[in-house]
Scaffold this motif. Structure first.
Motif, PDB file in Angstrom:
ATOM      1  N   VAL A   1      -3.612 -10.927  16.657  1.00  0.00           N
ATOM      2  CA  VAL A   1      -3.543 -11.070  15.207  1.00  0.00           C
ATOM      3  C   VAL A   1      -2.370 -10.249  14.699  1.00  0.00           C
ATOM      4  CG1 VAL A   1      -5.159  -9.161  14.866  1.00  0.00           C
ATOM      5  CG2 VAL A   1      -4.851 -10.828  13.049  1.00  0.00           C
ATOM      6  N   ALA A   2      -1.749 -10.723  13.625  1.00  0.00           N
ATOM      7  CA  ALA A   2      -0.673  -9.986  12.971  1.00  0.00           C
ATOM      8  C   ALA A   2      -1.248  -9.203  11.798  1.00  0.00           C
ATOM      9  CB  ALA A   2       0.410 -10.944  12.482  1.00  0.00           C
ATOM     10  N   LEU A   3      -0.931  -7.920  11.735  1.00  0.00           N
ATOM     11  CA  LEU A   3      -1.400  -7.055  10.660  1.00  0.00           C
ATOM     12  C   LEU A   3      -0.269  -6.847   9.656  1.00  0.00           C
ATOM     13  CD1 LEU A   3      -3.390  -4.349  12.668  1.00  0.00           C
ATOM     14  CD2 LEU A   3      -4.248  -6.435  11.594  1.00  0.00           C
ATOM     15  N   VAL A   4      -0.598  -7.038   8.394  1.00  0.00           N
ATOM     16  CA  VAL A   4       0.354  -6.844   7.305  1.00  0.00           C
ATOM     17  C   VAL A   4      -0.270  -5.858   6.328  1.00  0.00           C
ATOM     18  CG1 VAL A   4       1.550  -7.929   5.373  1.00  0.00           C
ATOM     19  CG2 VAL A   4       1.378  -9.122   7.565  1.00  0.00           C
ATOM     20  N   GLY A   5       0.443  -4.799   5.997  1.00  0.00           N
ATOM     21  CA  GLY A   5      -0.093  -3.757   5.140  1.00  0.00           C
ATOM     22  C   GLY A   5       0.701  -3.587   3.864  1.00  0.00           C
ATOM     23  N   ILE A   6      -0.029  -3.308   2.779  1.00  0.00           N
ATOM     24  CA  ILE A   6       0.579  -2.960   1.487  1.00  0.00           C
ATOM     25  C   ILE A   6      -0.070  -1.666   1.032  1.00  0.00           C
ATOM     26  CG2 ILE A   6       0.931  -3.646  -0.911  1.00  0.00           C
ATOM     27  CD1 ILE A   6       0.818  -6.549  -0.033  1.00  0.00           C
ATOM     28  N   ASP A   7       0.704  -0.587   1.070  1.00  0.00           N
ATOM     29  CA  ASP A   7       0.202   0.749   0.755  1.00  0.00           C
ATOM     30  C   ASP A   7       1.164   1.387  -0.234  1.00  0.00           C
ATOM     31  OD1 ASP A   7      -0.875   3.241   0.621  1.00  0.00           O
ATOM     32  OD2 ASP A   7      -0.556   3.768   2.719  1.00  0.00           O
ATOM     33  N   CYS A   8       0.815   1.308  -1.514  1.00  0.00           N
ATOM     34  CA  CYS A   8       1.704   1.802  -2.562  1.00  0.00           C
ATOM     35  C   CYS A   8       1.574   3.297  -2.796  1.00  0.00           C
ATOM     36  CB  CYS A   8       1.438   1.048  -3.863  1.00  0.00           C
ATOM     37  SG  CYS A   8       1.951  -0.680  -3.805  1.00  0.00           S
ATOM     38  N   LYS A   9       0.834   3.997  -1.949  1.00  0.00           N
ATOM     39  CA  LYS A   9       0.813   5.464  -2.000  1.00  0.00           C
ATOM     40  C   LYS A   9       1.888   6.022  -1.061  1.00  0.00           C
ATOM     41  CE  LYS A   9      -3.559   5.877  -0.985  1.00  0.00           C
ATOM     42  NZ  LYS A   9      -4.909   6.433  -0.744  1.00  0.00           N
ATOM     43  N   GLN A  10       3.071   5.380  -1.118  1.00  0.00           N
ATOM     44  CA  GLN A  10       4.191   5.751  -0.265  1.00  0.00           C
ATOM     45  C   GLN A  10       3.843   5.662   1.222  1.00  0.00           C
ATOM     46  OE1 GLN A  10       7.393   6.300  -1.353  1.00  0.00           O
ATOM     47  NE2 GLN A  10       6.527   5.632  -3.297  1.00  0.00           N
ATOM     48  N   GLY A  11       2.821   4.872   1.540  1.00  0.00           N
ATOM     49  CA  GLY A  11       2.513   4.595   2.936  1.00  0.00           C
ATOM     50  C   GLY A  11       1.747   5.662   3.668  1.00  0.00           C
ATOM     51  N   VAL A  12       1.108   6.597   2.966  1.00  0.00           N
ATOM     52  CA  VAL A  12       0.449   7.702   3.663  1.00  0.00           C
ATOM     53  C   VAL A  12      -0.788   7.254   4.431  1.00  0.00           C
ATOM     54  CG1 VAL A  12       1.301   9.428   2.054  1.00  0.00           C
ATOM     55  CG2 VAL A  12      -0.857   8.278   1.575  1.00  0.00           C
ATOM     56  N   GLU A  13      -1.384   6.126   4.076  1.00  0.00           N
ATOM     57  CA  GLU A  13      -2.592   5.659   4.750  1.00  0.00           C
ATOM     58  C   GLU A  13      -2.274   4.722   5.909  1.00  0.00           C
ATOM     59  OE1 GLU A  13      -5.675   6.461   4.439  1.00  0.00           O
ATOM     60  OE2 GLU A  13      -5.699   7.660   2.617  1.00  0.00           O
ATOM     61  N   LEU A  14      -1.364   3.782   5.701  1.00  0.00           N
ATOM     62  CA  LEU A  14      -1.135   2.731   6.689  1.00  0.00           C
ATOM     63  C   LEU A  14       0.093   2.958   7.564  1.00  0.00           C
ATOM     64  CD1 LEU A  14      -2.014  -0.490   4.643  1.00  0.00           C
ATOM     65  CD2 LEU A  14      -3.448   0.784   6.234  1.00  0.00           C
ATOM     66  N   PHE A  15       1.084   3.692   7.087  1.00  0.00           N
ATOM     67  CA  PHE A  15       2.302   3.819   7.872  1.00  0.00           C
ATOM     68  C   PHE A  15       2.129   4.626   9.152  1.00  0.00           C
ATOM     69  CE2 PHE A  15       4.413   1.743   4.503  1.00  0.00           C
ATOM     70  CZ  PHE A  15       5.621   1.306   5.006  1.00  0.00           C
TER      71      PHE A  15
ATOM     72  N   VAL B   1      -4.050  -9.367   5.921  1.00  0.00           N
ATOM     73  CA  VAL B   1      -3.304  -8.600   4.927  1.00  0.00           C
ATOM     74  C   VAL B   1      -4.215  -7.519   4.369  1.00  0.00           C
ATOM     75  CG1 VAL B   1      -1.946  -8.705   2.810  1.00  0.00           C
ATOM     76  CG2 VAL B   1      -1.997 -10.669   4.360  1.00  0.00           C
ATOM     77  N   LEU B   2      -3.825  -6.259   4.545  1.00  0.00           N
ATOM     78  CA  LEU B   2      -4.595  -5.131   4.054  1.00  0.00           C
ATOM     79  C   LEU B   2      -3.878  -4.507   2.868  1.00  0.00           C
ATOM     80  CD1 LEU B   2      -4.696  -4.787   7.539  1.00  0.00           C
ATOM     81  CD2 LEU B   2      -6.654  -3.500   6.727  1.00  0.00           C
ATOM     82  N   VAL B   3      -4.527  -4.511   1.708  1.00  0.00           N
ATOM     83  CA  VAL B   3      -3.997  -3.894   0.493  1.00  0.00           C
ATOM     84  C   VAL B   3      -4.781  -2.614   0.263  1.00  0.00           C
ATOM     85  CG1 VAL B   3      -3.546  -4.173  -1.964  1.00  0.00           C
ATOM     86  CG2 VAL B   3      -3.397  -6.152  -0.435  1.00  0.00           C
ATOM     87  N   ASP B   4      -4.101  -1.471   0.324  1.00  0.00           N
ATOM     88  CA  ASP B   4      -4.807  -0.198   0.272  1.00  0.00           C
ATOM     89  C   ASP B   4      -5.297   0.133  -1.133  1.00  0.00           C
ATOM     90  OD1 ASP B   4      -5.556   2.385   1.645  1.00  0.00           O
ATOM     91  OD2 ASP B   4      -4.287   3.144   0.040  1.00  0.00           O
ATOM     92  N   GLU B   5      -4.488  -0.048  -2.161  1.00  0.00           N
ATOM     93  CA  GLU B   5      -4.896   0.257  -3.537  1.00  0.00           C
ATOM     94  C   GLU B   5      -4.381  -0.841  -4.445  1.00  0.00           C
ATOM     95  OE1 GLU B   5      -6.791   1.126  -6.283  1.00  0.00           O
ATOM     96  OE2 GLU B   5      -7.013   2.815  -4.909  1.00  0.00           O
ATOM     97  N   VAL B   6      -5.259  -1.772  -4.786  1.00  0.00           N
ATOM     98  CA  VAL B   6      -4.828  -2.958  -5.514  1.00  0.00           C
ATOM     99  C   VAL B   6      -4.417  -2.630  -6.948  1.00  0.00           C
ATOM    100  CG1 VAL B   6      -7.157  -3.542  -6.280  1.00  0.00           C
ATOM    101  CG2 VAL B   6      -5.458  -5.365  -5.986  1.00  0.00           C
TER     102      VAL B   6
END
Length: 451
Positions: A203-217, A284-289
């Motif tokens: 599976v391909a994982l796609v992340g959107i983490d607008c907290k400057q990436g501290v959770e997903l990066f 697609v994982l959105v950390d904080e919508v």
């Protein structure tokens, strides 16, 4: 007699110590036997006291009168099977004429007290047959996932349910989901378990983490695309919408709807395609919508409408194309602007950790089950990770994910980094793995997507 008394005292002391320190061990050694005997000996009395018996039939009464015998007693549901498990007992009942599965569900709390069990839940297996699951101890206090977990494609074991069953995140059954929770509620741990469970899969994982990436990066080695700000997220979502259109063109070309092809082989989504043609599914994982929906200027409002429109399109059309959404946030209501409620309606799976107010719980379960709303607002602050999971059918249950540190999740992603698919349309958003030091990044600029 002295040695026998000493041995008995030691056994009782060992049982008490196990029950206090290791409830699972106590259950497997002492509890399961005692609970089984208690249920079998008390069964008829408890069922009668809980109103789960039916009066004797007319032919039995007539037979008793004809033979001058005492009137027969009321009869409880017949026990088909009593099966012990690692967390409790499973009681399968055959209902009598006139009884309903709702009667057993309504009496579950009384059964819990009467049988001295920690929890009792019931579900209807088929017409006239009900399964009652009893837990002997608090399985959510110290979560231990059982061995031999079912790991079918796109089916991830992420938590343990209060009845001892494993809670799965099945993307083919429930393609899109919403996860809510206040700060320090365990939402991030749930997300780590989800990523760690998806890492070994194709599976391909796609992340959107607008907290400057501290959770997903930190998990970037297993991600095919990552965005750490709303501008990049808008472009990434547009690329996913374009990919969705290309996948639909592939399905159309390979539908095989000619008259000489059996109906079972006609393709309507990617899972009907042959293995060599099937596109890689995308989660697609959105950390904080909320960070994607907030705006402070006209230009940001245009970007926000573009993002929400893309998310709604992916939620409405993405399932057949193998694109699945995991939306996370602290709140998710109409105050975030137009299109939000339309997006929420497409998110079938709902999970709510501890929330700060009843309104937040209503955002998750208000249109599904009022009982789930009440259960969500009763989660104590000291029980991090405990959540209420439900879906659009109205069913719900309490769950808790095993504690997974960020280091453990990172190690899992690094171990399976070779499985990360390289999707051409998402190549501009592939995280760079150069490992640039944080001190070299100017404070006036956003940190680059590096690991």
């Amino acid at each position: 007699m002295t040695w026998l008394t000493v041995a008995l005292v030691l056994v009782v002391a060992a049982a008490g110590l196990l029950r206090w320190r290791r409830p699972a061990w106590y259950w497997m050694t002492f509890g399961v036997t005692l609970a089984s005997l208690r249920v079998l000996f008390r069964y008829a009395t408890v069922m009668d006291a809980c109103g789960l018996t039916v009066p004797p039939s007319r032919w039995r009464l007539a037979l008793a009168r004809a033979t001058n015998r005492p009137a027969p007693e009321s009869r409880p549901p017949r026990i088909l099977r009593l099966r012990p498990t690692r967390t409790g007992l499973v009681l399968r009942l055959k209902l009598r004429a006139g009884q309903d599965a709702f009667d057993v569900a309504a009496a579950s709390d009384r059964l819990r007290h009467s049988f001295s069990m920690y929890g009792v839940t019931s579900r209807e297996l088929r017409s006239g047959v009900v399964e009652v699951r009893m837990t002997g101890y608090d399985v959510l206090k110290r979560v231990q996932m059982p061995a031999g977990i079912d790991t079918r494609p796109m089916r991830v074991p992420v938590a343990l349910r209060e009845d001892g069953w494993v809670h799965y995140r099945d993307y083919r059954a429930i393609p899109h989901a919403l996860t809510l929770g206040a700060t320090e509620s365990g939402k991030s741990v749930y997300q780590r378990n989800l990523v760690a469970g998806l890492a070994p899969m194709d599976v391909a994982l796609v992340g959107i983490d607008c907290k400057q990436g501290v959770e997903l990066f930190p998990l970037a080695r297993r991600f095919s695309a990552l965005a750490d700000n709303p501008d990049t997220a808008a472009d990434l979502l547009d690329a996913l919408v374009a990919r969705m259109g290309e996948v639909y063109q592939l399905i159309r070309a390979e539908q095989r709807i000619t008259a000489d092809v059996p109906d079972a082989e006609i393709a309507a989504d990617i899972w009907d395609l042959p293995d060599h043609l099937r596109p890689t599914p995308v989660v697609v994982l959105v950390d904080e919508v909320a960070e994607l929906a907030l705006f402070a200027s006209k230009e940001e409002e245009k970007r926000r409408d573009r993002i929400i429109t893309a998310l709604v399109r992916l939620a409405q059309l993405g399932r057949a194309a193998g694109i699945y959404l995991e939306i996370c946030g602290q709140r998710f209501g109409s105050e975030l602007g137009k299109g939000i409620t339309m997006l929420r309606a497409q998110l079938t799976g709902r999970t709510a950790h501890r929330v700060n107010d009843e309104t937040s719980a209503n955002m998750a379960f208000g249109d599904i089950s009022p009982d789930a709303v009440l259960a969500a607002i009763q989660i104590p602050a000291e029980m991090r990770g405990v959540a209420v999971a439900g879906d659009s059918t109205g069913g719900w249950h309490r769950i808790r994910a095993p504690h997974t540190t960020l280091r453990q999740a990172v190690n899992t992603c690094n171990r399976h980094a070779h499985l990360t698919p390289d999707l051409p349309e998402l190549a501009p958003f592939r995280p760079a793995l150069t490992g640039a030091p944080v001190s070299s990044v100017p404070l006036a600029k956003a940190a680059p997507a590096t690991v």
